[in-house]
Design a protein around this motif. Structure first.
Motif, PDB file in Angstrom:
ATOM      1  N   LYS A 187       4.951  45.090 -33.326  1.00  0.00           N
ATOM      2  CA  LYS A 187       3.656  45.746 -33.498  1.00  0.00           C
ATOM      3  C   LYS A 187       2.475  44.872 -33.053  1.00  0.00           C
ATOM      4  O   LYS A 187       2.175  44.794 -31.878  1.00  0.00           O
ATOM      5  N   ALA A 188       1.798  44.188 -34.003  1.00  0.00           N
ATOM      6  CA  ALA A 188       0.530  43.520 -33.697  1.00  0.00           C
ATOM      7  C   ALA A 188       0.647  42.307 -32.784  1.00  0.00           C
ATOM      8  O   ALA A 188      -0.348  41.881 -32.208  1.00  0.00           O
ATOM      9  N   GLY A 243      -0.576  43.491 -29.721  1.00  0.00           N
ATOM     10  CA  GLY A 243      -1.870  44.173 -29.820  1.00  0.00           C
ATOM     11  C   GLY A 243      -1.897  45.539 -29.143  1.00  0.00           C
ATOM     12  O   GLY A 243      -2.960  46.084 -28.845  1.00  0.00           O
ATOM     13  N   GLY A 273      -4.886  52.177 -36.696  1.00  0.00           N
ATOM     14  CA  GLY A 273      -4.514  51.025 -35.856  1.00  0.00           C
ATOM     15  C   GLY A 273      -3.191  51.209 -35.134  1.00  0.00           C
ATOM     16  O   GLY A 273      -2.438  50.252 -34.977  1.00  0.00           O
ATOM     17  N   VAL A 302      -9.945  39.606 -43.093  1.00  0.00           N
ATOM     18  CA  VAL A 302      -9.007  40.624 -43.584  1.00  0.00           C
ATOM     19  C   VAL A 302      -9.175  40.777 -45.096  1.00  0.00           C
ATOM     20  O   VAL A 302      -9.236  41.888 -45.630  1.00  0.00           O
ATOM     21  N   ALA A 347      -0.467  49.948 -37.419  1.00  0.00           N
ATOM     22  CA  ALA A 347      -0.483  48.480 -37.574  1.00  0.00           C
ATOM     23  C   ALA A 347      -0.193  47.717 -36.281  1.00  0.00           C
ATOM     24  O   ALA A 347       0.289  46.583 -36.324  1.00  0.00           O
ATOM     25  N   SER A 401      -7.737  47.994 -37.620  1.00  0.00           N
ATOM     26  CA  SER A 401      -7.887  46.730 -36.895  1.00  0.00           C
ATOM     27  C   SER A 401      -8.322  45.642 -37.878  1.00  0.00           C
ATOM     28  O   SER A 401      -9.109  45.899 -38.790  1.00  0.00           O
ATOM     29  N   LEU A 402      -7.834  44.433 -37.677  1.00  0.00           N
ATOM     30  CA  LEU A 402      -8.200  43.318 -38.562  1.00  0.00           C
ATOM     31  C   LEU A 402      -9.667  42.921 -38.352  1.00  0.00           C
ATOM     32  O   LEU A 402     -10.255  42.259 -39.196  1.00  0.00           O
ATOM     33  N   ARG A 421      -1.896  40.767 -40.901  1.00  0.00           N
ATOM     34  CA  ARG A 421      -2.200  42.024 -41.612  1.00  0.00           C
ATOM     35  C   ARG A 421      -2.504  41.806 -43.099  1.00  0.00           C
ATOM     36  O   ARG A 421      -3.314  42.508 -43.678  1.00  0.00           O
ATOM     37  N   ALA A 480      -4.130  45.449 -33.817  1.00  0.00           N
ATOM     38  CA  ALA A 480      -4.737  44.525 -34.793  1.00  0.00           C
ATOM     39  C   ALA A 480      -6.117  44.061 -34.344  1.00  0.00           C
ATOM     40  O   ALA A 480      -6.924  43.635 -35.166  1.00  0.00           O
ATOM     41  N   ILE A 512      -5.903  35.970 -33.566  1.00  0.00           N
ATOM     42  CA  ILE A 512      -5.664  36.355 -34.970  1.00  0.00           C
ATOM     43  C   ILE A 512      -5.548  35.128 -35.873  1.00  0.00           C
ATOM     44  O   ILE A 512      -5.934  35.173 -37.040  1.00  0.00           O
TER      45      ILE A 512
END
Ligand code: PLP
Length: 413
Positions: free
Chosen positions: A252-253, A256, A46, A308, A49, A378-379, A231, A52, A299
């Protein structure tokens, strides 16, 4: 004429601070990536991380394209709608009252550490500037963030590090208690040590940190650059633990895959970064914030967060079995979709070698130090992609255990 773009070109034109793999990814969709030769990989890394929602998720692409046709950049002399909307949503969904946008985890942490210093000096006088951080933590690559992390390999060779930082053993409450004092302006912790082996904090450690910060008038800062944005199966790790910080950094996420980061803070903390004390040209950029808004909406959906946890259960039991079958992993740790497969004795110190081996079998994973293989998929990775990834790990592991067996048999001979 432009020469052929290949991995070799990296060694000639790029600063040699990275040592990338031989393959050059060119296209991604969901949790699959294709390289220049059309070879397909299952991405269980990912982007460390970041991805996501996988690669080129339709919702993020749409948000980016729509904003790209409206407004790209205006500078912080003005504000902009996507930044205001995203900040407002982040404050509604978290403990925080205020948001500062940046472009990377290091920058969000830089802002948090500068805020902590201002907070300390404003509330407790010139001597209240000490930051307490964990050994083996990671907070980014700026001089302040490498100094706070205190891992010598990241801070050596750059002249004097930033002073006023004290390091303690992660998850050791007694050491923490001995370190925090009236001179402390902040305690900064990752809820899970991500880069250094995917090691979750204990609940009592985080609770103790909260108590000590309250007792000594210091800020509790959580670096959620890696653990945030779903996450762990909750939107943020602090919710998973039920320990609320004063300041939290995310990156980070949240974008995306588009560079975006933020420092979130309570009103009481945030007011110390008054006009002119800090800033960023691109922080809060409309393109990044439009993507961030779309990522946050997606998310935050209960089924994404619940997904998740179910993926965690499936992956952990599959990886444990695989690891046991091939003598590769002595255990799998982590929360949600931040997982660390701890290598057995014969494989310790060889994580990079294994990452390369898995890549050659068409699956992307990460290392977290020399002894741990890290997964941060990826979630919303699909069941078929998980199973395909596991099958490729299995094929690589079979080969590895065969090689390992023949090597040890040869040694005995
Ligand atoms: N903090 C943590 C916990 C991280 O894992 C990272 C990156 O891996 C950072 C900070 C630095 O983020 P960036 O590389 O975006 O500066």
């Amino acid at each position: 004429m432009m020469e052929t773009v290949s991995r070799d070109l990296f060694d000639r034109v790029m600063v040699p601070n990275y040592s990338p793999m031989g393959t050059v990814p060119v296209h991604g969709s969901g949790s699959r990536i294709w390289d220049q030769n059309g070879k397909e990989y299952i991405d269980l890394s990912g982007g460390i991380a970041v991805n996501a929602l996988g690669h080129c998720h339709a919702v993020l692409v749409q948000a980016l394209v729509e904003q790209a046709q409206k407004l790209w950049h205006v500078s912080n002399i003005y504000t902009n709608e996507p930044a205001l909307r995203l900040a407002s949503e982040l404050t509604q969904r978290t403990f925080a009252d205020r948001v500062f946008f940046a472009n990377s985890g290091a920058e969000a942490n830089e802002a948090a550490f500068k805020l902590a210093r201002r907070f300390g000096i404003n509330t407790g006088g010139d001597a209240k500037y000490e930051i307490i951080a964990a050994n083996k933590s990671f907070h980014g690559r700026s001089l302040f963030t490498v100094s706070v992390a205190g891992q010598r390999k990241y801070s050596e060779g750059f002249g004097p590090a930033i002073g006023g930082i004290r390091h303690v053993t992660f998850n050791d409450e007694v050491e923490l208690e001995a370190a925090v004092s009236n001179a402390t302006c902040a305690v900064v912790l990752e809820p899970i040590l991500g880069e250094s082996g995917v090691l979750p904090a204990t609940l009592s450690y985080l609770q103790r940190a909260r108590e000590l910060c309250d007792k000594y008038g210091a800020l509790l800062i959580f670096d959620e650059v890696q653990t945030g944005m779903g996450r762990l199966g909750s939107l943020f790790a602090y919710e998973h633990y039920g320990v609320v910080p004063d300041v939290m950094t995310i990156a980070k996420a949240i974008g995306g895959g588009f560079p975006l980061a933020a420092m979130l803070a309570t009103d009481d903390a945030a007011r110390h970064l008054s006009v002119g004390t800090h800033g960023s040209t691109f922080g809060g950029n409309p393109l990044a914030c439009a993507v961030g808004e779309a990522a946050l909406h997606y998310i935050s959906q209960p089924d994404v967060l619940q997904g998740v946890t179910s993926r965690h259960t499936y992956l952990v039991s599959s990886l444990c079995e695989l690891g046991k079958r091939h003598g590769l992993f002595e255990g799998v740790r982590g929360i949600g979709l931040l997982l660390g497969c701890v290598l057995t004795e014969p494989w310790k110190g060889r994580a990079r070698e294994l990452v390369e081996m898995f890549l050659s079998h068409g699956v992307m994973v990460l290392q977290a130090g020399p002894d741990v293989i890290r997964l941060a998929p990826s979630l919303v990775i699909e069941q078929g992609e998980i199973d395909e990834g596991l099958a490729r790990l299995e094929a690589a592991a079979m080969l590895l255990s065969h090689v390992q067996r023949s090597t040890s048999e040869n040694v005995e001979i």
